[in-house]
Design a protein around this motif. Structure first.
Motif, short mmCIF file in Angstrom:
data_model
loop_
_atom_site.label_atom_id
_atom_site.label_comp_id
_atom_site.label_asym_id
_atom_site.label_seq_id
_atom_site.Cartn_x
_atom_site.Cartn_y
_atom_site.Cartn_z
N TRP A 163 0.83 -1.20 0.00
CA TRP A 163 0.00 0.00 0.00
C TRP A 163 0.87 1.26 0.00
O TRP A 163 0.48 2.30 -0.50
N PHE A 164 2.06 1.17 0.58
CA PHE A 164 2.88 2.35 0.80
C PHE A 164 3.82 2.59 -0.38
O PHE A 164 4.13 1.68 -1.15
N SER A 165 4.29 3.83 -0.50
CA SER A 165 5.11 4.22 -1.64
C SER A 165 6.49 4.67 -1.17
O SER A 165 6.65 5.16 -0.06
N THR A 166 7.47 4.49 -2.04
CA THR A 166 8.81 5.02 -1.76
C THR A 166 8.92 6.48 -2.19
O THR A 166 9.93 7.13 -1.92
N ASN A 167 7.89 6.99 -2.83
CA ASN A 167 7.89 8.36 -3.37
C ASN A 167 7.14 9.29 -2.42
O ASN A 167 5.93 9.15 -2.24
N PRO A 168 7.81 10.26 -1.81
CA PRO A 168 7.14 11.14 -0.84
C PRO A 168 6.09 12.07 -1.46
O PRO A 168 5.28 12.64 -0.73
N VAL A 169 6.10 12.21 -2.78
CA VAL A 169 5.10 13.10 -3.40
C VAL A 169 3.97 12.31 -4.05
O VAL A 169 3.06 12.90 -4.64
N ALA A 170 4.01 10.98 -3.95
CA ALA A 170 2.94 10.17 -4.54
C ALA A 170 1.64 10.39 -3.78
O ALA A 170 1.63 10.47 -2.55
N ARG A 171 0.56 10.49 -4.51
CA ARG A 171 -0.76 10.68 -3.91
C ARG A 171 -1.74 9.71 -4.54
O ARG A 171 -1.58 9.29 -5.69
N PRO A 400 12.46 -9.37 8.39
CA PRO A 400 13.22 -8.28 7.76
C PRO A 400 12.31 -7.44 6.87
O PRO A 400 11.55 -7.96 6.06
N GLY A 401 12.39 -6.13 7.04
CA GLY A 401 11.59 -5.21 6.23
C GLY A 401 12.48 -4.30 5.42
O GLY A 401 13.70 -4.48 5.35
N PRO A 402 11.90 -3.29 4.79
CA PRO A 402 12.68 -2.40 3.91
C PRO A 402 13.60 -1.48 4.69
O PRO A 402 13.25 -0.98 5.76
N ASP A 403 14.78 -1.23 4.13
CA ASP A 403 15.71 -0.27 4.73
C ASP A 403 15.36 1.17 4.38
O ASP A 403 15.81 2.10 5.04
N HIS A 404 14.57 1.36 3.32
CA HIS A 404 14.27 2.71 2.84
C HIS A 404 12.98 3.22 3.47
O HIS A 404 12.15 2.47 3.96
N ARG A 405 12.81 4.53 3.42
CA ARG A 405 11.62 5.17 3.96
C ARG A 405 10.41 4.93 3.06
O ARG A 405 10.53 4.87 1.84
N LEU A 406 9.23 4.82 3.69
CA LEU A 406 7.99 4.64 2.96
C LEU A 406 7.01 5.76 3.33
O LEU A 406 7.14 6.39 4.39
N TYR A 407 6.04 5.98 2.44
CA TYR A 407 5.10 7.09 2.60
C TYR A 407 3.68 6.64 2.24
O TYR A 407 3.49 5.73 1.42
N ASP A 409 0.40 8.72 0.98
CA ASP A 409 -0.18 10.00 0.57
C ASP A 409 0.67 11.18 1.06
O ASP A 409 0.14 12.20 1.50
N GLY A 410 1.98 11.01 1.02
CA GLY A 410 2.90 12.06 1.43
C GLY A 410 3.26 12.04 2.90
O GLY A 410 4.19 12.74 3.32
#
Length: 475
Positions: A163-171, A400-407, A409-410
């Motif tokens: 459900w979550f995105s690696t893109n902070p501007v994704a909506r 183990p989960g992702p090392d990168h940040r997730l977002y 809707d921003g």
């Protein structure tokens, strides 16, 4: 109420999935949960969360497995059977809760205690999402509950993460249950106990067996029995678990505690000791459990035993349905006072178990899993849980989960916590979920079994400090 699919598709549950339904009762709730805490994006309006909830509820057409509901007709009366629904009652499945603000945000976790103690409605698809705000300025949380009959814990986490995105501007990313969600961000972790060591182990294992495929029923049974029959000092103890206060008859009440650790520090500890991050996690939990039980003069003379879930998904994907896990029992060396020696013993034991599991091929995996699962079901049917010597003392999982940040809707995902099942005889369950180079360790317990859960969680800090001394030069 959800409408049954016009296609009338049904599917009988695999015994490994049906078993979670048989284990369920008024006190044994067989759902796992993931709590995701978010920080609202800059300049978010006061209606940010309520608008997000409205968008979630607009997605009524479900994807699998969120369209699965237990059938009450035909075969479903004799053996658990899935049927599918065309449309969701999202007013039920997506619940919006506003709370009073608390200075430390603790009110959120008090709410989670309550929600964990509520069973899922078997007349509907077996999942629910709570969206919570008000507990802390500029934050909100999403608590997702999914029945274990639908997916194991590793797969369940991945179903939510898509459900979550690696893109902070994704909506406007469709929610996990939507037929419009095609996945994409789900991380594929390795099996917990099969985690690659951070450096090559030079100490040979005394439990080395050549992998081979079982052929025919006799070969399957023989191989499974060899994998289940663990010889040697510490691994023998994994089948002689002591009685403890943790292994009692439970109530429907739940408590949740949490601790956050630096993943890089655990990796460093693993590297200098020749083990894995999972070995370090087990040693941390072992040290905390040893101290906690000793404080009430309840530490057994023999070691506590953990039951570790191990993924056996052959294709390496974690987004499907059903349970594709087996179990590995490891003695936690709680009878050893020295932290270094305790970690060494745990590392040797997990290596031996990995060697045993490497023997399993094809149907032998199923045979082994049946051998270690059937006693749990028998214990439940005969109502022996909490009344006899436990099969093991505490499950400990490492996902183990992702090392990168997730977002979402921003909104930035700032922490991720996993809670899982309890049943009679197993009043404590520990789950570690990594995210953004942190280890989020969650403790789910019945207050009857663990009256002071926060104390146990705090003792993990002391256990980490003790292990830290193993590689810190003397001043």
């Amino acid at each position: 109420m959800e409408r049954r699919s016009s296609k009338k598709s049904t599917r009988i549950l695999h015994p490994f999935d049906a078993g979670w339904l048989w284990l369920e009762s008024e006190t044994n709730h067989m759902h796992a949960s993931v709590l995701a805490v978010f920080r609202k994006p800059a300049h978010a309006g006061p209606d940010f969360v309520s608008r997000l909830v409205a968008e979630m509820r607009a997605h009524r057409e479900p994807s699998t497995p969120y369209d699965l509901r237990l059938s009450r007709t035909g075969v479903g009366r004799l053996w658990p059977q899935w049927e599918t629904v065309d449309s969701l009652d999202t007013e039920h499945h997506v619940q919006y809760l506003r709370m009073d603000r608390s200075p430390d945000g603790q009110s959120l976790f008090e709410l989670v205690d309550h929600l964990q103690g509520l069973p899922l409605d078997r007349s509907r698809p077996l999942w629910i999402v709570y969206v919570v705000e008000g507990f802390r300025d500029n934050h909100f949380a999403v608590l997702g509950k999914l029945h274990h009959a639908i997916a194991d814990g590793m797969a369940g986490v991945q179903l939510l993460l898509r459900w979550f995105s690696t893109n902070p501007v994704a909506r406007g990313v469709p929610p996990a249950w939507s037929s419009q969600n095609q996945g994409g961000t789900a991380h594929s972790p390795e099996a917990t106990i099969g985690e690659r060591p951070t450096r090559r182990n030079t100490r040979p294992s005394s439990h080395r067996y050549p992998p081979h495929a079982a052929t025919g029923l006799l070969g399957t049974v023989r191989t499974a029995l060899r994998a289940a029959r663990i010889s040697g000092n510490r691994t023998t103890e994994a089948w002689t678990s002591p009685r403890t206060s943790l292994n009692t008859v439970i109530t429907p009440n739940r408590r949740v505690a949490r601790r956050t650790f630096d993943l890089d520090e655990f990796r460093t500890l693993a590297r200098v000791t020749g083990g894995t991050v999972n070995d370090v996690l087990l040693a941390v939990c072992s040290g905390a459990l040893r101290r906690y039980l000793a404080e009430s003069d309840a530490l057994p003379a023999t070691s506590l035993v953990t039951n570790i879930p191990v993924s056996i998904r052959g294709d390496g994907r974690y987004g499907g349905t059903g349970n594709a896990i087996t179990w590995a029992r490891v003695a936690l060396a709680t009878d050893i006072a020295d932290a270094r020696r305790r970690l060494e013993v745990i590392t040797d034991a997990t290596r031996a178990v990995k060697d045993r599991l490497a023997m399993l091929r094809g149907s032998a995996k199923t045979g082994y899993t049946l051998l270690v699962t059937i006693p749990i079901l028998i214990e439940h049917v005969l109502r022996l849980g909490g009344r006899t010597r436990p099969l093991f003392n505490v499950p400990i999982s490492n996902v183990p989960g992702p090392d990168h940040r997730l977002y979402l809707d921003g909104a930035e995902l700032v922490s991720l916590h996993a809670m899982t099942v309890l049943y009679h005889g197993q009043g404590l369950n520990i789950v570690c979920l990594s995210y953004a180079r942190r280890l989020e360790v969650s403790f789910t317990a019945c207050p009857t079994a663990v009256p002071d859960l926060e104390r146990l969680a705090t003792l993990c800090d002391e256990s980490v400090a003790e292990l830290r001394q193993l590689h810190t030069p003397d001043e």
